[in-house]
Scaffold this motif. Sequence first.
Motif, PDB file in Angstrom:
ATOM      1  N   VAL A  67      -4.231  11.079  18.318  1.00  0.00           N
ATOM      2  CA  VAL A  67      -4.989  10.674  17.144  1.00  0.00           C
ATOM      3  C   VAL A  67      -5.703   9.367  17.466  1.00  0.00           C
ATOM      4  O   VAL A  67      -5.195   8.530  18.224  1.00  0.00           O
ATOM      5  N   ALA A  68      -6.892   9.196  16.903  1.00  0.00           N
ATOM      6  CA  ALA A  68      -7.634   7.946  17.057  1.00  0.00           C
ATOM      7  C   ALA A  68      -8.528   7.755  15.841  1.00  0.00           C
ATOM      8  O   ALA A  68      -9.103   8.720  15.325  1.00  0.00           O
ATOM      9  N   LYS A  69      -8.649   6.530  15.402  1.00  0.00           N
ATOM     10  CA  LYS A  69      -9.623   6.192  14.373  1.00  0.00           C
ATOM     11  C   LYS A  69     -10.903   5.764  15.072  1.00  0.00           C
ATOM     12  O   LYS A  69     -10.892   4.853  15.910  1.00  0.00           O
ATOM     13  N   ILE A  70     -11.996   6.438  14.746  1.00  0.00           N
ATOM     14  CA  ILE A  70     -13.286   6.158  15.355  1.00  0.00           C
ATOM     15  C   ILE A  70     -14.269   5.959  14.212  1.00  0.00           C
ATOM     16  O   ILE A  70     -14.510   6.879  13.434  1.00  0.00           O
ATOM     17  N   ILE A  74     -10.730   9.668  11.051  1.00  0.00           N
ATOM     18  CA  ILE A  74      -9.545   9.884  11.865  1.00  0.00           C
ATOM     19  C   ILE A  74      -9.726  11.192  12.640  1.00  0.00           C
ATOM     20  O   ILE A  74      -9.948  12.249  12.035  1.00  0.00           O
ATOM     21  N   TYR A  75      -9.640  11.114  13.962  1.00  0.00           N
ATOM     22  CA  TYR A  75      -9.836  12.269  14.839  1.00  0.00           C
ATOM     23  C   TYR A  75      -8.494  12.667  15.450  1.00  0.00           C
ATOM     24  O   TYR A  75      -7.758  11.822  15.949  1.00  0.00           O
ATOM     25  N   VAL A  76      -8.215  13.967  15.408  1.00  0.00           N
ATOM     26  CA  VAL A  76      -6.927  14.487  15.875  1.00  0.00           C
ATOM     27  C   VAL A  76      -7.156  15.642  16.839  1.00  0.00           C
ATOM     28  O   VAL A  76      -7.917  16.575  16.531  1.00  0.00           O
ATOM     29  N   THR A  77      -6.520  15.596  18.005  1.00  0.00           N
ATOM     30  CA  THR A  77      -6.560  16.762  18.887  1.00  0.00           C
ATOM     31  C   THR A  77      -5.573  17.801  18.354  1.00  0.00           C
ATOM     32  O   THR A  77      -4.366  17.614  18.373  1.00  0.00           O
ATOM     33  N   ASP A  78      -6.132  18.888  17.839  1.00  0.00           N
ATOM     34  CA  ASP A  78      -5.398  19.991  17.229  1.00  0.00           C
ATOM     35  C   ASP A  78      -5.169  21.019  18.332  1.00  0.00           C
ATOM     36  O   ASP A  78      -5.879  22.012  18.454  1.00  0.00           O
ATOM     37  N   ASN A  81      -4.815  24.911  18.309  1.00  0.00           N
ATOM     38  CA  ASN A  81      -6.038  25.523  17.773  1.00  0.00           C
ATOM     39  C   ASN A  81      -7.243  25.264  18.666  1.00  0.00           C
ATOM     40  O   ASN A  81      -8.366  25.634  18.297  1.00  0.00           O
ATOM     41  N   ASN A  82      -7.029  24.600  19.800  1.00  0.00           N
ATOM     42  CA  ASN A  82      -8.096  24.350  20.786  1.00  0.00           C
ATOM     43  C   ASN A  82      -9.303  23.658  20.168  1.00  0.00           C
ATOM     44  O   ASN A  82     -10.455  23.978  20.473  1.00  0.00           O
ATOM     45  N   GLN A  83      -9.039  22.659  19.320  1.00  0.00           N
ATOM     46  CA  GLN A  83     -10.142  21.990  18.643  1.00  0.00           C
ATOM     47  C   GLN A  83      -9.751  20.550  18.286  1.00  0.00           C
ATOM     48  O   GLN A  83      -8.633  20.095  18.531  1.00  0.00           O
ATOM     49  N   VAL A  84     -10.704  19.867  17.719  1.00  0.00           N
ATOM     50  CA  VAL A  84     -10.489  18.543  17.135  1.00  0.00           C
ATOM     51  C   VAL A  84     -10.711  18.664  15.634  1.00  0.00           C
ATOM     52  O   VAL A  84     -11.704  19.255  15.198  1.00  0.00           O
ATOM     53  N   GLN A  85      -9.796  18.127  14.843  1.00  0.00           N
ATOM     54  CA  GLN A  85      -9.990  18.047  13.398  1.00  0.00           C
ATOM     55  C   GLN A  85     -10.264  16.588  13.021  1.00  0.00           C
ATOM     56  O   GLN A  85      -9.672  15.666  13.594  1.00  0.00           O
ATOM     57  N   VAL A  86     -11.145  16.420  12.041  1.00  0.00           N
ATOM     58  CA  VAL A  86     -11.590  15.091  11.638  1.00  0.00           C
ATOM     59  C   VAL A  86     -11.307  14.910  10.152  1.00  0.00           C
ATOM     60  O   VAL A  86     -11.590  15.811   9.344  1.00  0.00           O
ATOM     61  N   PHE A  87     -10.780  13.740   9.786  1.00  0.00           N
ATOM     62  CA  PHE A  87     -10.359  13.467   8.414  1.00  0.00           C
ATOM     63  C   PHE A  87     -10.945  12.154   7.920  1.00  0.00           C
ATOM     64  O   PHE A  87     -11.173  11.227   8.702  1.00  0.00           O
ATOM     65  N   ASP A  88     -11.177  12.097   6.601  1.00  0.00           N
ATOM     66  CA  ASP A  88     -11.470  10.801   6.017  1.00  0.00           C
ATOM     67  C   ASP A  88     -10.142  10.099   5.738  1.00  0.00           C
ATOM     68  O   ASP A  88      -9.059  10.625   6.019  1.00  0.00           O
TER      69      ASP A  88
END
Length: 321
Positions: A67-70, A74-78, A81-88
């Motif tokens: 996880v990293a805040k950019i 907030i960006y998470v290596t999911d 699911n072979n993807q990145v999920q992004v959250f507010d």
Amino acid sequence: MKKTTVYIWMSTMVVLSAALFTGITFFDLGPTLKPIVAKANPVGGEPEFRQSFYGSFDVPLNKPMDVAKIGELIYVTDTNNNQVQVFDQSGNNVLKFGEAGKEKGQLQFPYGISGDKSENIYVADLYNGNISIFNNKGEFINYFPNQEKAIKSPGGLRIYGEKLYVTDIKENKLFVFNLEGKKLMEIGGAGQEEGKFIAPNAVAVDKDNHIYVTDSGNNRVQVFDKDGKFIRIINGSTDGKGEPIFVNPRGVGVDSKGTVYVVSNLSHNIYAYDKDGKEVRVLGGMGTDNGQLYLPNGLFIDERDAIFVTDTINQRISVFY
């Protein structure tokens, strides 16, 4: 067989195969979330559990690894699911990108994640052996240059200023590059001696440019100066030379006061140490309740000292501050 030897064997097998993280699915999407406040704890305040988030309703997180805040997101290596999920910062999913595969923009085992000052997103792909770069809309830009094919199995990844730090889990090394891809430094090699690693996983840099690397197979964190010179070991013992209390350490981060946080994966805890190596607090503990963790992995500390943890088997991000 000595306990330390058993721990090393267990940790190495877990890190290299990643087989321990089973695909357990939780359908509870968690409590109503509140935004992360602009001001974290006052000076001297103890970090407390504040919130969790689990992914989008249609695609819950499945084996989040880092996880990293950019910027403000907030960006998470999911990973499963072979993807990145992004959250507010309220935990709402605002974007997903990536899919399974070996082509441009595709991911096989997304692991470490970080961002540059332009909010481009760098994703270390352990199985594909590369680092993909996306813009903040999730569009693939390019692969990070891998001069001399130095990186074989990128794991933990962090960008500080104009430098990219990445661990190579199978090669047992830490590499430092500039953002144009020029290799600036290489630390490590397989071993148990000072400056050597067994399956290094994560990296962090403090305001004094000291480099912290979780040496997972050796159950310790090694600290280096900006030139790669070994400084000391953190393993939970008084001087770093005694029996380690970490079991398969993964994520690492340093807050604004110089407190070092270390994820102990197989004991389901986060240990925190002051600049002198004295333990100051422990977060987590095995479980599924709020504030508990189940095989945590990645850790990120933002500018307000909010602590984000990938709670891997609980399939959520837990936030403390």
